[in-house]
Scaffold this motif. Structure first.
Motif, PDB file in Angstrom:
ATOM      1  N   SER A 152     -13.722   9.033  -1.735  1.00 55.66           N
ATOM      2  CA  SER A 152     -13.436  10.620  -2.169  1.00 55.66           C
ATOM      3  C   SER A 152     -12.107  11.112  -1.613  1.00 55.66           C
ATOM      4  O   SER A 152     -11.388  10.539  -0.746  1.00 55.66           O
ATOM      5  N   LEU A 153     -11.888  12.138  -2.001  1.00 58.43           N
ATOM      6  CA  LEU A 153     -10.411  13.110  -1.490  1.00 58.43           C
ATOM      7  C   LEU A 153     -10.551  13.186  -0.256  1.00 58.43           C
ATOM      8  O   LEU A 153      -9.627  13.111   0.794  1.00 58.43           O
ATOM      9  N   ALA A 154     -11.985  13.551   0.381  1.00 59.67           N
ATOM     10  CA  ALA A 154     -12.266  13.749   1.970  1.00 59.67           C
ATOM     11  C   ALA A 154     -11.813  12.550   2.876  1.00 59.67           C
ATOM     12  O   ALA A 154     -11.079  12.742   3.879  1.00 59.67           O
ATOM     13  N   VAL A 155     -12.170  11.464   2.291  1.00 63.42           N
ATOM     14  CA  VAL A 155     -12.264  10.238   2.914  1.00 63.42           C
ATOM     15  C   VAL A 155     -10.692   9.931   3.087  1.00 63.42           C
ATOM     16  O   VAL A 155     -10.257   9.317   3.967  1.00 63.42           O
ATOM     17  N   ALA A 156     -10.037  10.032   1.827  1.00 63.34           N
ATOM     18  CA  ALA A 156      -8.683   9.586   1.725  1.00 63.34           C
ATOM     19  C   ALA A 156      -7.917  10.516   2.600  1.00 63.34           C
ATOM     20  O   ALA A 156      -6.793  10.349   3.395  1.00 63.34           O
ATOM     21  N   LEU A 157      -8.290  11.883   2.928  1.00 67.94           N
ATOM     22  CA  LEU A 157      -7.362  12.588   3.864  1.00 67.94           C
ATOM     23  C   LEU A 157      -7.768  12.315   5.363  1.00 67.94           C
ATOM     24  O   LEU A 157      -6.975  12.553   6.232  1.00 67.94           O
ATOM     25  N   GLU A 158      -9.051  11.814   5.392  1.00 69.22           N
ATOM     26  CA  GLU A 158      -9.190  11.591   6.794  1.00 69.22           C
ATOM     27  C   GLU A 158      -8.429  10.419   7.279  1.00 69.22           C
ATOM     28  O   GLU A 158      -7.958  10.358   8.443  1.00 69.22           O
ATOM     29  N   ARG A 159      -8.229   9.316   6.436  1.00 67.82           N
ATOM     30  CA  ARG A 159      -7.665   8.185   6.637  1.00 67.82           C
ATOM     31  C   ARG A 159      -6.138   8.531   6.765  1.00 67.82           C
ATOM     32  O   ARG A 159      -5.295   8.190   7.793  1.00 67.82           O
ATOM     33  N   PRO A 187     -18.631  19.518  -1.182  1.00 68.19           N
ATOM     34  CA  PRO A 187     -17.599  18.311  -1.826  1.00 68.19           C
ATOM     35  C   PRO A 187     -18.086  18.230  -3.169  1.00 68.19           C
ATOM     36  O   PRO A 187     -19.412  17.919  -3.684  1.00 68.19           O
ATOM     37  N   VAL A 188     -17.238  18.285  -4.252  1.00 70.18           N
ATOM     38  CA  VAL A 188     -17.574  18.056  -5.529  1.00 70.18           C
ATOM     39  C   VAL A 188     -16.373  16.794  -6.151  1.00 70.18           C
ATOM     40  O   VAL A 188     -15.279  16.681  -5.549  1.00 70.18           O
ATOM     41  N   ARG A 189     -16.876  16.110  -6.911  1.00 80.12           N
ATOM     42  CA  ARG A 189     -15.678  15.135  -7.436  1.00 80.12           C
ATOM     43  C   ARG A 189     -14.632  16.142  -8.308  1.00 80.12           C
ATOM     44  O   ARG A 189     -15.041  16.396  -9.191  1.00 80.12           O
ATOM     45  N   LEU A 190     -13.637  15.764  -8.112  1.00 82.33           N
ATOM     46  CA  LEU A 190     -12.484  16.480  -8.750  1.00 82.33           C
ATOM     47  C   LEU A 190     -11.813  15.446  -9.907  1.00 82.33           C
ATOM     48  O   LEU A 190     -12.101  14.023  -9.652  1.00 82.33           O
ATOM     49  N   PRO A 191     -10.994  16.135 -10.757  1.00 85.49           N
ATOM     50  CA  PRO A 191     -10.348  14.965 -11.595  1.00 85.49           C
ATOM     51  C   PRO A 191      -9.289  14.356 -10.861  1.00 85.49           C
ATOM     52  O   PRO A 191      -8.958  14.795  -9.962  1.00 85.49           O
ATOM     53  N   VAL A 192      -9.054  13.293 -11.339  1.00 79.65           N
ATOM     54  CA  VAL A 192      -7.966  12.468 -10.716  1.00 79.65           C
ATOM     55  C   VAL A 192      -6.775  12.672 -10.397  1.00 79.65           C
ATOM     56  O   VAL A 192      -6.245  12.928  -9.314  1.00 79.65           O
ATOM     57  N   ALA A 193      -6.368  13.715 -11.435  1.00 78.48           N
ATOM     58  CA  ALA A 193      -5.025  14.597 -11.126  1.00 78.48           C
ATOM     59  C   ALA A 193      -4.795  15.311 -10.262  1.00 78.48           C
ATOM     60  O   ALA A 193      -3.941  15.651  -9.390  1.00 78.48           O
ATOM     61  N   GLN A 194      -6.059  16.356  -9.902  1.00 76.43           N
ATOM     62  CA  GLN A 194      -6.142  17.201  -8.767  1.00 76.43           C
ATOM     63  C   GLN A 194      -6.399  16.514  -7.424  1.00 76.43           C
ATOM     64  O   GLN A 194      -5.483  16.846  -6.659  1.00 76.43           O
ATOM     65  N   GLU A 195      -7.135  15.218  -7.338  1.00 77.99           N
ATOM     66  CA  GLU A 195      -7.258  14.543  -6.155  1.00 77.99           C
ATOM     67  C   GLU A 195      -5.637  13.966  -5.937  1.00 77.99           C
ATOM     68  O   GLU A 195      -5.194  13.934  -4.705  1.00 77.99           O
ATOM     69  N   VAL A 196      -5.226  13.560  -6.727  1.00 74.61           N
ATOM     70  CA  VAL A 196      -3.801  12.845  -6.514  1.00 74.61           C
ATOM     71  C   VAL A 196      -2.687  14.111  -5.968  1.00 74.61           C
ATOM     72  O   VAL A 196      -2.302  13.833  -4.853  1.00 74.61           O
ATOM     73  N   ALA A 197      -2.794  14.936  -6.679  1.00 75.93           N
ATOM     74  CA  ALA A 197      -2.079  16.286  -5.999  1.00 75.93           C
ATOM     75  C   ALA A 197      -2.147  16.652  -4.866  1.00 75.93           C
ATOM     76  O   ALA A 197      -1.217  16.852  -4.027  1.00 75.93           O
ATOM     77  N   LEU A 198      -3.495  16.903  -4.368  1.00 74.59           N
ATOM     78  CA  LEU A 198      -3.806  17.453  -3.253  1.00 74.59           C
ATOM     79  C   LEU A 198      -3.286  16.274  -2.183  1.00 74.59           C
ATOM     80  O   LEU A 198      -2.974  16.742  -0.857  1.00 74.59           O
ATOM     81  N   LEU A 199      -3.576  15.009  -2.278  1.00 74.62           N
ATOM     82  CA  LEU A 199      -3.457  13.891  -1.467  1.00 74.62           C
ATOM     83  C   LEU A 199      -1.938  13.763  -1.213  1.00 74.62           C
ATOM     84  O   LEU A 199      -1.201  13.817  -0.023  1.00 74.62           O
ATOM     85  N   ARG A 200      -1.038  14.020  -2.222  1.00 72.12           N
ATOM     86  CA  ARG A 200       0.362  13.833  -2.276  1.00 72.12           C
ATOM     87  C   ARG A 200       0.946  15.058  -1.502  1.00 72.12           C
ATOM     88  O   ARG A 200       2.003  15.040  -0.584  1.00 72.12           O
TER      89      ARG A 200
END
Length: 424
Positions: A265-272, A293-306
């Motif tokens: 998930s995005l949260a796990v990626a941010l924690e890492r 937490p909810v599953r977001l579209p891939v484009a949004q998760e990528v944008a937030l991680l970047r």
């Protein structure tokens, strides 16, 4: 007969051949009637007049000037009219030749002079017929007049259709050219958009990771030769960062989801990301989660991680921070990401005027990512008071590509908010 003033079409060429055959046939018929039917006048005179008119008619299509100039066409038609007058005098059957002459005059002389010439030809035919009959009758004038009217309507109608066809052809050509230009413009826009996307991806992945490797290697260099174990730890961290960077580059080339999001998930990626940043730079980074937490579209998760990667990279490289915090908030209808640190801060108004270049791509990249997904992007900072970067993205169908993101910059003197330091 076609002229070079208008393009010759297959239909026009067929009409030319038919007109030539009609003139030749009518001349031959007049000669035959005079020779064998004893009704067309003196055979020798008729044959001579028909030969003269046939020769004059044959010359016209072979003269380039007749096809290019109204004046040359008028001279040729005058010569043809004189020879036709000889046929009219020799036999009353010469009246039949008035009909093909109507078409020639209308086609070669244009819309103004053509009808006048047709009228004169019709009058000459009526007068010649009456002279041969030794009397004038209204019925005898109907044939030439009606033929003139039919020829005029036919030629003018054909010319109108031809002009309309040419206009449509011109519009189709323009439309084809416009579609080609539009396709080229779309292609150019796509190329530029892809270049911008690649620039953002490279900055937020490869460039940030290479910067971390550089910092680790500098730390290892400072630790040598006294603290070899410490230097080895830095080298191992740099090696691991290089491996992660290589994996990211491979996935980037294949245009797949970021490695940090594979199966997580995005949260796990941010924690890492926070843990990796702390391990590589020594800057303590904490992650806070808010909401369900909810599953977001891939484009949004990528944008937030970047955006988080870029903001933390700025904090490490420029802000001289002692701590940083990342907050991911799930709210009704939107998701928010905040990255703050207690670093040196900067003046957002000054940074807003910088575009591209070394050390000036991070904030524009983050803004562009938020704008592309219809979100809002905010930077709050002041010299000496830290910096906060916040982005909100809408959650729901159709959010990617919605209206552009809004930007807000905090003014100097705003409440202290730890942030990312100088913009990169």
């Amino acid at each position: 007969m076609a002229t070079e003033r208008s393009r010759t079409t297959p239909v026009a060429r067929v009409l030319q051949v038919c007109l030539h055959l009609l003139v030749a046939g009518l001349l031959a018929l007049a000669v035959a009637r005079a020779a064998f039917a004893d009704r067309g006048g003196d055979p020798a005179a008729v044959a001579a007049a028909a030969t003269a008119m046939g020769a004059a008619y044959a010359v016209g299509p072979r003269l380039a000037a007749v096809r290019r100039s109204h004046r040359a066409a008028a001279l040729w038609l005058t010569l043809l009219g004189v020879t036709w007058a000889g046929v009219l005098i020799a036999t009353q059957d010469g009246v039949w030749l008035a009909f093909p002459l109507y078409f020639l005059e209308l086609h070669l002389l244009g819309r103004r002079s053509g009808p006048v010439a047709v009228g004169l030809t019709a009058v000459a035919a009526i007068v010649a017929w009456s002279w041969h009959q030794h009397s004038f009758s209204f019925a005898a004038s109907i044939g030439p007049a009606l033929g003139a009217a039919v020829a005029t309507a036919t030629v003018l109608g054909y010319q109108a259709l031809y002009r309309e066809s040419e206009e449509r052809r011109r519009l189709i050509d323009e439309l084809t050219a416009a579609r080609a230009d539009l396709a080229a413009a779309h292609h150019t826009a796509g190329v530029l958009a892809e270049r911008e996307r690649l620039a953002r991806e490279i900055h937020d992945t490869l460039a940030q990771s290479l910067s971390s490797i550089q910092l680790l290697l500098r730390a290892a260099q400072r630790a040598l030769p006294e603290r070899t174990e410490t230097a080895a730890g830095y080298v191992e961290q740099a090696r691991q960062a290089a491996q992660d960077n290589l994996d990211e580059a491979r996935r980037f080339v294949r245009a797949l989801t970021p490695a940090a999001l594979d199966g997580d998930s995005l949260a796990v990626a941010l924690e890492r990301l926070c843990a990796t940043t702390t391990a590589q730079s020594g800057l303590p980074v904490k992650l806070h989660l808010s909401g369900d937490p909810v599953r977001l579209p891939v484009a949004q998760e990528v944008a937030l991680l970047r955006i988080a990667q870029s903001a933390l990279g700025n904090a490490v490289r420029h802000a001289k921070s002692s701590r940083a915090e990342v907050t991911l908030s799930y709210m009704e209808g939107e998701v928010a990401l905040d990255v703050v640190d207690d670093g040196a801060g900067f003046d957002p108004a000054v940074v807003a005027g910088r575009t591209g270049g070394d050390g000036g791509f991070g904030l524009p990249s983050m803004r562009a990512r938020a704008r592309a997904l219809g979100g809002t992007f905010t930077v709050e900072s002041a010299p000496g008071e830290g910096t906060a970067v916040a982005v909100q993205l809408p959650i729901g169908p159709g959010t990617p590509g919605s209206p552009g993101a809004h930007e807000a910059h905090g003014a100097p003197g705003a409440p202290a908010a730890p942030g990312t330091g100088a913009a990169s």
